[in-house]
Design a protein around this motif. Structure first.
Motif, mmCIF file in Angstrom:
data_model
loop_
_atom_site.group_PDB
_atom_site.id
_atom_site.type_symbol
_atom_site.label_atom_id
_atom_site.label_comp_id
_atom_site.label_asym_id
_atom_site.label_seq_id
_atom_site.Cartn_x
_atom_site.Cartn_y
_atom_site.Cartn_z
ATOM 1 N N SER A 1 9.562 8.574 0.323
ATOM 2 C CA SER A 1 9.415 9.064 -0.996
ATOM 3 C C SER A 1 7.932 9.686 -1.260
ATOM 4 O O SER A 1 7.853 10.543 -2.022
ATOM 5 C CB SER A 1 9.535 7.807 -2.009
ATOM 6 O OG SER A 1 8.192 7.141 -2.199
ATOM 7 N N GLN A 2 6.965 9.119 -0.446
ATOM 8 C CA GLN A 2 5.723 9.846 -0.613
ATOM 9 C C GLN A 2 5.044 9.956 0.803
ATOM 10 O O GLN A 2 5.563 9.010 1.741
ATOM 11 C CB GLN A 2 4.322 9.189 -1.384
ATOM 12 C CG GLN A 2 5.223 8.795 -2.763
ATOM 13 C CD GLN A 2 4.320 8.022 -3.575
ATOM 14 O OE1 GLN A 2 3.319 8.295 -3.980
ATOM 15 N NE2 GLN A 2 4.983 6.729 -4.017
ATOM 16 N N ASP A 3 3.782 10.563 1.249
ATOM 17 C CA ASP A 3 3.177 10.441 2.356
ATOM 18 C C ASP A 3 2.379 9.112 2.226
ATOM 19 O O ASP A 3 2.156 8.627 1.263
ATOM 20 C CB ASP A 3 2.286 11.870 2.658
ATOM 21 C CG ASP A 3 2.129 11.723 4.039
ATOM 22 O OD1 ASP A 3 2.348 11.168 4.852
ATOM 23 O OD2 ASP A 3 1.546 12.807 4.281
ATOM 24 N N ILE A 4 2.125 8.596 3.518
ATOM 25 C CA ILE A 4 1.240 7.461 3.726
ATOM 26 C C ILE A 4 -0.019 7.883 3.162
ATOM 27 O O ILE A 4 -0.584 8.619 3.374
ATOM 28 C CB ILE A 4 1.243 6.911 5.120
ATOM 29 C CG1 ILE A 4 0.991 8.048 6.003
ATOM 30 C CG2 ILE A 4 2.568 6.266 5.383
ATOM 31 C CD1 ILE A 4 0.566 7.337 7.262
ATOM 32 N N PRO A 5 -0.673 6.787 2.601
ATOM 33 C CA PRO A 5 -2.050 6.963 2.274
ATOM 34 C C PRO A 5 -3.148 6.970 3.342
ATOM 35 O O PRO A 5 -2.650 6.564 4.527
ATOM 36 C CB PRO A 5 -2.413 5.662 1.375
ATOM 37 C CG PRO A 5 -1.438 4.818 1.592
ATOM 38 C CD PRO A 5 -0.079 5.371 1.933
ATOM 39 N N GLU B 1 -5.594 5.550 4.135
ATOM 40 C CA GLU B 1 -6.224 4.071 4.742
ATOM 41 C C GLU B 1 -5.040 3.334 5.367
ATOM 42 O O GLU B 1 -5.419 2.044 5.981
ATOM 43 C CB GLU B 1 -6.887 3.250 3.690
ATOM 44 C CG GLU B 1 -5.923 2.875 2.661
ATOM 45 C CD GLU B 1 -5.992 3.702 1.368
ATOM 46 O OE1 GLU B 1 -6.186 5.181 1.530
ATOM 47 O OE2 GLU B 1 -5.899 3.437 0.347
ATOM 48 N N MET C 1 0.917 -1.342 0.039
ATOM 49 C CA MET C 1 -0.175 0.251 0.120
ATOM 50 C C MET C 1 0.838 1.347 0.089
ATOM 51 O O MET C 1 0.549 2.252 -0.552
ATOM 52 C CB MET C 1 -1.017 0.125 1.274
ATOM 53 C CG MET C 1 -1.928 0.889 1.164
ATOM 54 S SD MET C 1 -2.426 0.888 2.855
ATOM 55 C CE MET C 1 -4.048 0.002 2.992
ATOM 56 N N LEU C 2 1.890 1.154 0.673
ATOM 57 C CA LEU C 2 3.008 2.522 0.817
ATOM 58 C C LEU C 2 3.703 2.419 -0.712
ATOM 59 O O LEU C 2 3.855 3.589 -0.991
ATOM 60 C CB LEU C 2 3.794 2.151 1.831
ATOM 61 C CG LEU C 2 3.504 2.321 3.319
ATOM 62 C CD1 LEU C 2 4.729 1.991 4.232
ATOM 63 C CD2 LEU C 2 2.764 3.772 3.694
ATOM 64 N N SER C 3 4.368 1.514 -1.041
ATOM 65 C CA SER C 3 5.265 1.675 -2.103
ATOM 66 C C SER C 3 5.037 1.084 -3.104
ATOM 67 O O SER C 3 5.588 1.349 -4.356
ATOM 68 C CB SER C 3 6.409 1.125 -1.548
ATOM 69 O OG SER C 3 6.447 -0.145 -1.502
ATOM 70 N N ARG D 1 9.335 14.613 4.144
ATOM 71 C CA ARG D 1 10.837 14.688 3.186
ATOM 72 C C ARG D 1 11.546 15.990 3.348
ATOM 73 O O ARG D 1 10.546 16.857 2.901
ATOM 74 C CB ARG D 1 10.394 14.163 1.762
ATOM 75 C CG ARG D 1 11.561 13.890 0.864
ATOM 76 C CD ARG D 1 10.932 13.280 -0.533
ATOM 77 N NE ARG D 1 12.004 13.145 -1.510
ATOM 78 C CZ ARG D 1 11.771 12.764 -2.694
ATOM 79 N NH1 ARG D 1 10.510 12.154 -3.051
ATOM 80 N NH2 ARG D 1 12.724 12.424 -3.441
#
Lengths: 368, 167
Positions: A162-166, A168, A145-147, A287
């Motif tokens: 790399s990105q914020d967590i979704p 859910e 789900m994260l990556s 980040r």
């Protein structure tokens, strides 16, 4: 009374299911007793340290996934921490909390595989292995789900994630944490008191704390000897000094202790994640502002973390260009393997497989 | 524990777990080709999707690619004084689906695909260029690094939510 027989050389591996990859041992046997073994490694050598010199600092992160591919997130994190130290990047607090959460999830996932395949080697053929894979699958689902991928996550970046967590992710992680302690109890019930397992592992493959330190062994193998050494306590990186957790240690350093230490560490990881979730800042950057083509100043830096298998370190040297001048990896599995010969001398071939399985190595990291 | 070690009580205790699994729980697995689970919204599938309209030919993706799998040729024709992308070629055999190109693209012109059964039967098909890289119904884009796309995708099936206990 032992019968004097001619020593017999038996080749085990490289393609053998209980060598956990492509490890090869040349074992000298007297009947069924192991006199000596000679490990032969290098079948999975890809020259990752050299490949780093031809890639940008960010471009090497996907390759660190391929070191210890059971716990890719920890590898990413150790490398990113080394480059952050080199470039003087400060990681935002939310990213640090998430890193702690992810690293502990990775520890659970790794120990599930380590114990599952160890029990497989002991002869508990695939039943505990698949029970543990069921729970690892839940962690891997969350990492997916994260990556977006299930094995080579490539999720950490220099300066954070790399990105914020979704949205859910956190509710799903809480549901996982609610159920996980019950499942660890289930494994305990399944095999903790099993007489066959006790007979196969208790007192087998003993290593003393002194010998383990001399071989620079780290991680659960060192802690099973009763020596309490955990980098999360000894040299707290990230935010580990803010959390309450115990370092489980074994009694005598045999295979059963290593198995138990890993089980207890999973409980402690659940504890750490629960504390981290409580304090996790809900808003904020994940980040730091890092240029895409990073030129760290001339110099070198070493960062180490307590990866699931032990101390994992990255030594990065920069000459102020876009690529590292040199990257040296302190591989956990390779150093943990150095005491294998000491451990197996005098044991039988069946014990050799059990002892080898209890060290929990990953050949991607041994051969690099 | 050690007092009753000889009687095999530990084995019986362990078997209560396996019998419970057999009688009281549903199987965890799904029958893959017939039943499919929803993948992650950020799935990094094994293809690259390129938007010809948005691409300016700046080649940031090619510089970010750790494998050097992206090749861009921009206008070799100097007569009409225009900067155009002539060829955009990806050697998917070298691609490791790390997603760094998608992350690097400043114009949102690159996407990773969301399909995962992309074996090729001919070696020449591995190298894809230009029109073969555009988005189409057979090649849906994934939400990796594109949060707006991710919102539209179906929610991931999680094993945690699967009901395993029999009622």
């Amino acid at each position: 009374m032992a019968i004097k027989t001619e020593p017999f050389v038996l080749n085990i591996g490289p393609v053998h299911p209980s060598t956990h990859g492509v490890f090869r041992m040349r074992a000298t046997l007297d009947g069924e007793v192991v006199l000596d073994i000679e490990p032969v490694i290098g079948y999975l050598h890809r020259g990752i340290e050299k490949l780093a010199e031809q890639r940008t600092f960010t471009g090497f992160i996907p390759l660190t996934d391929r070191l210890d591919y059971i716990s890719s997130m920890s590898n990413n994190m150790a490398y990113c921490m080394a480059v952050e130290k080199l470039a003087g990047v400060k990681v935002p607090e939310r990213a640090q909390y998430l890193r702690v959460i992810i690293a502990e999830m990775q520890r659970i996932a790794n120990h599930l595989i380590a114990n599952g395949s160890f029990l497989n080697d002991c002869g508990a053929y695939f039943t505990p292995f698949l029970y543990m894979f069921r729970e690892r699958e839940k962690v891997v689902d969350l990492f997916e789900m994260l990556s977006g991928q299930r094995l080579t996550y490539n999720f950490m970046r220099i300066g954070g994630l790399s990105q914020d967590i979704p949205d859910e992710f956190l509710p799903a992680l809480r549901r996982f944490l609610d159920k996980m302690p019950a499942f660890i109890d289930e494994y305990d019930r399944l095999l903790k008191e099993n007489e066959v397992l006790l007979a196969r592992t208790r007192g087998v493959g003993i290593i003393t704390a002194e010998k383990a330190l001399n071989c620079s062994i780290s991680g659960p193998v060192l802690r099973s000897t009763g020596y309490s050494w955990d980098l999360r306590k000894a040299d707290p990186y990230l935010l580990y000094d803010r959390f309450n957790f115990d370092v489980p240690v074994g009694m005598q350093g045999d295979c059963y202790d290593r198995f138990r230490v890993r089980m207890e560490e999973m409980r402690q990881s659940v504890r750490i994640i629960e504390q981290a979730l409580k304090d996790l800042p809900l808003k904020g950057a994940v980040r730091a502002d890092v240029p895409q083509r990073l030129h760290p100043p001339k110099g070198e830096a070493y960062a180490h973390i307590e990866s699931p298998k032990g101390e994992l370190g990255f030594h990065v040297v920069s000459d102020n260009s876009i690529a590292p001048y040199r990257v040296h990896i302190r591989p956990t599995s390779l150093l943990n393997l150095t005491a294998l010969r000491e451990m197996v001398r005098g044991w039988k071939v069946a014990d050799l497989i059990v002892i080898f399985g209890s060290i929990d190595i990953c050949l991607g990291e041994v051969d690099r | 524990m050690s007092k009753f070690e000889r009687y095999g009580l530990g084995i019986l205790k362990g078997m209560t777990v396996t019998i419970r699994q057999l009688l009281l729980r549903h199987p965890t697995v799904v029958q893959y080709p017939e039943q499919r689970l929803n993948t992650s919204r950020r799935i990094r599938g094994n293809e690259l999707i390129w938007s010809r309209e948005r691409c300016t030919g700046c080649a940031t993706c090619a510089k970010a690619c750790p494998q050097g799998a992206i090749e861009i040729v921009t206008s070799s024709n100097t007569n009409n004084n225009k900067y155009e992308v002539e060829t955009y070629r990806v050697d998917t055999g070298y691609c490791i689906q790390c997603g760094l190109c998608v992350e690097a693209c400043p114009y949102d012109a690159l996407f990773l695909g969301s399909s995962y059964e992309r074996a090729k039967y001919r070696r020449g098909d591995i190298v894809q260029s230009d029109d073969a890289l555009l988005e189409s119904p057979e090649r849906p884009a994934s939400g990796y690094y594109h949060p707006r796309l991710a919102e539209k995708m179906p929610e991931q099936t999680l094993l945690i939510d699967k009901i395993t206990e029999k009622r």
